[in-house]
Scaffold this motif. Structure first.
Motif, PDB file in Angstrom:
ATOM      1  N   ARG A 177      -5.607  12.934  -0.832  1.00 29.66           N
ATOM      2  CA  ARG A 177      -4.185  13.118  -0.887  1.00 29.66           C
ATOM      3  C   ARG A 177      -3.520  12.076  -0.356  1.00 29.66           C
ATOM      4  NH1 ARG A 177      -4.597  16.916   2.393  1.00 29.66           N
ATOM      5  NH2 ARG A 177      -4.051  15.716   4.397  1.00 29.66           N
ATOM      6  N   ASP A 178      -3.918  11.201   0.792  1.00 30.84           N
ATOM      7  CA  ASP A 178      -3.140   9.862   1.165  1.00 30.84           C
ATOM      8  C   ASP A 178      -3.200   8.870   0.092  1.00 30.84           C
ATOM      9  OD1 ASP A 178      -2.803  11.115   3.596  1.00 30.84           O
ATOM     10  OD2 ASP A 178      -4.568  10.184   4.554  1.00 30.84           O
ATOM     11  N   SER A 180      -3.593   9.474  -3.624  1.00 29.55           N
ATOM     12  CA  SER A 180      -3.231   9.540  -4.888  1.00 29.55           C
ATOM     13  C   SER A 180      -1.994  10.238  -4.710  1.00 29.55           C
ATOM     14  CB  SER A 180      -4.153  10.694  -5.651  1.00 29.55           C
ATOM     15  OG  SER A 180      -4.393  11.885  -4.763  1.00 29.55           O
ATOM     16  N   VAL A 181      -1.611  11.033  -3.572  1.00 30.37           N
ATOM     17  CA  VAL A 181      -0.166  11.784  -3.578  1.00 30.37           C
ATOM     18  C   VAL A 181       0.885  11.028  -2.678  1.00 30.37           C
ATOM     19  CG1 VAL A 181       0.978  13.690  -3.012  1.00 30.37           C
ATOM     20  CG2 VAL A 181      -1.488  14.062  -3.789  1.00 30.37           C
ATOM     21  N   ASN A 182       0.206  10.564  -1.509  1.00 35.14           N
ATOM     22  CA  ASN A 182       1.207   9.746  -0.698  1.00 35.14           C
ATOM     23  C   ASN A 182       1.405   8.248  -0.725  1.00 35.14           C
ATOM     24  OD1 ASN A 182       1.772  12.323   0.443  1.00 35.14           O
ATOM     25  ND2 ASN A 182       0.000  11.873   2.012  1.00 35.14           N
ATOM     26  N   ASP A 183       0.269   7.582  -1.471  1.00 36.94           N
ATOM     27  CA  ASP A 183       0.100   6.387  -1.768  1.00 36.94           C
ATOM     28  C   ASP A 183       0.261   5.626  -0.160  1.00 36.94           C
ATOM     29  OD1 ASP A 183      -0.225   3.748  -3.070  1.00 36.94           O
ATOM     30  OD2 ASP A 183       1.624   3.353  -3.240  1.00 36.94           O
ATOM     31  N   ARG A 184      -0.395   6.228   0.774  1.00 39.40           N
ATOM     32  CA  ARG A 184      -0.226   5.622   2.155  1.00 39.40           C
ATOM     33  C   ARG A 184      -1.622   5.733   2.538  1.00 39.40           C
ATOM     34  NH1 ARG A 184       1.446   7.060   7.154  1.00 39.40           N
ATOM     35  NH2 ARG A 184       2.773   5.493   8.186  1.00 39.40           N
ATOM     36  N   VAL A 185      -2.568   4.833   2.892  1.00 43.22           N
ATOM     37  CA  VAL A 185      -3.738   5.129   3.613  1.00 43.22           C
ATOM     38  C   VAL A 185      -3.697   4.335   4.920  1.00 43.22           C
ATOM     39  CG1 VAL A 185      -6.066   4.647   3.794  1.00 43.22           C
ATOM     40  CG2 VAL A 185      -5.053   5.610   1.289  1.00 43.22           C
ATOM     41  N   GLU A 186      -3.716   5.133   6.030  1.00 43.70           N
ATOM     42  CA  GLU A 186      -3.318   4.397   7.477  1.00 43.70           C
ATOM     43  C   GLU A 186      -5.054   4.377   7.976  1.00 43.70           C
ATOM     44  OE1 GLU A 186      -1.461   5.201  11.807  1.00 43.70           O
ATOM     45  OE2 GLU A 186      -0.757   6.364   9.986  1.00 43.70           O
ATOM     46  N   LEU A 187      -5.150   2.912   8.472  1.00 40.32           N
ATOM     47  CA  LEU A 187      -6.324   2.465   8.959  1.00 40.32           C
ATOM     48  C   LEU A 187      -6.062   1.955  10.162  1.00 40.32           C
ATOM     49  CD1 LEU A 187      -7.902   0.612   5.842  1.00 40.32           C
ATOM     50  CD2 LEU A 187      -8.497   2.835   6.424  1.00 40.32           C
ATOM     51  N   ARG A 188      -6.810   1.952  11.160  1.00 35.10           N
ATOM     52  CA  ARG A 188      -6.990   1.418  12.540  1.00 35.10           C
ATOM     53  C   ARG A 188      -7.988   0.511  12.449  1.00 35.10           C
ATOM     54  NH1 ARG A 188      -9.462   3.406  17.627  1.00 35.10           N
ATOM     55  NH2 ARG A 188      -8.840   2.291  19.365  1.00 35.10           N
TER      56      ARG A 188
END
Length: 236
Positions: A177-178, A180-188
């Protein structure tokens, strides 16, 4: 007849105890030497402490800066692995033997900026950093130790490689979802940095610092869209 009985009187004089006197003298001398050595070492310790304080006051050490300056996404791939099915021997409906998983492959280039504002050099130890997605460790990177001159700036690179890490069920659905849909992958990204101040070829005790960054990656553009970093714990 008169008998004269002569009485011989013998007198015994105590002999001086030379051994006891010698032992007492040696004991007193030993105690005196111990006192002198204690005073000498105390004086030397106070002298060294005074010299260190004078040096610290003279150089006025400042907190060095070690910050994540730039993040470059060199490659990123997400592959969905459908569940596999096993056909039973009795001819009934096949059952799934594994849940749907997602394989993540990622290569990130980290560029750190080290600034030494002090009048003396700083020796950094080896630093290790970890990248995580929703609390799941994906990969690690290490930065070799290095020495930084006084009043200097230096850029340090580290590469984090994530090689086909499998994420299960809810985490896989969140990642899909992050991405393909949101185009936003949050990493730490977080890790520890150790540093020592070098004065006249002598290193101070090591102090630890922590780097903690939250970054946001666009899978479509394969680029960094947001970065929030903290640097805490290093004091000199």
């Amino acid at each position: 007849m008169t008998t004269n009985s002569s009485h011989n009187h013998r007198y015994y004089y105590p002999t001086p105890s030379y051994r006891s006197s010698s032992s007492s003298s040696s004991s007193a001398s030993f105690r005196g030497c111990c006192c002198c050595l204690f005073l000498l070492f105390s004086f030397l310790a106070l002298l060294v402490l005074a010299v260190v304080l004078v040096i610290i006051l003279a150089i006025k050490p400042k907190k060095p800066q070690f910050e994540l300056q730039q993040v470059t996404v060199q490659s990123m791939g997400i592959t969905t692995n459908p569940p596999s099915f096993a056909a039973p021997n009795d001819g009934s409906i096949p059952t799934a033997t594994a849940a749907t998983t997602v394989s993540l492959s990622l290569t990130i280039l980290l560029l750190f900026n080290a600034v030494n504002p002090n009048k003396v050099g700083i020796k950094y130890g080896e630093s290790r950093f970890t990248v995580m997605y929703k609390g799941i460790p994906l990969g690690k990177a290490s930065v070799p130790g290095f020495y930084q001159e006084a009043h200097s700036k230096r850029q340090v690179q580290a590469t984090i490689v994530v090689d086909r890490v499998n994420l299960l069920q809810a985490d896989a659905a969140d990642l899909i979802r992050d991405a393909s849909v949101n185009d936003r992958v949050e990493l730490r990204i977080f890790g520890d940095v150790g540093a020592k101040i070098r004065i006249m070829n002598f290193d101070s005790p090591s102090v630890q610092a922590s780097v903690n960054c939250a970054i946001v990656i666009s899978p479509r553009k394969q680029s960094l869209t947001d970065k929030r970093c903290g640097f805490d714990g290093l004091s000199v």
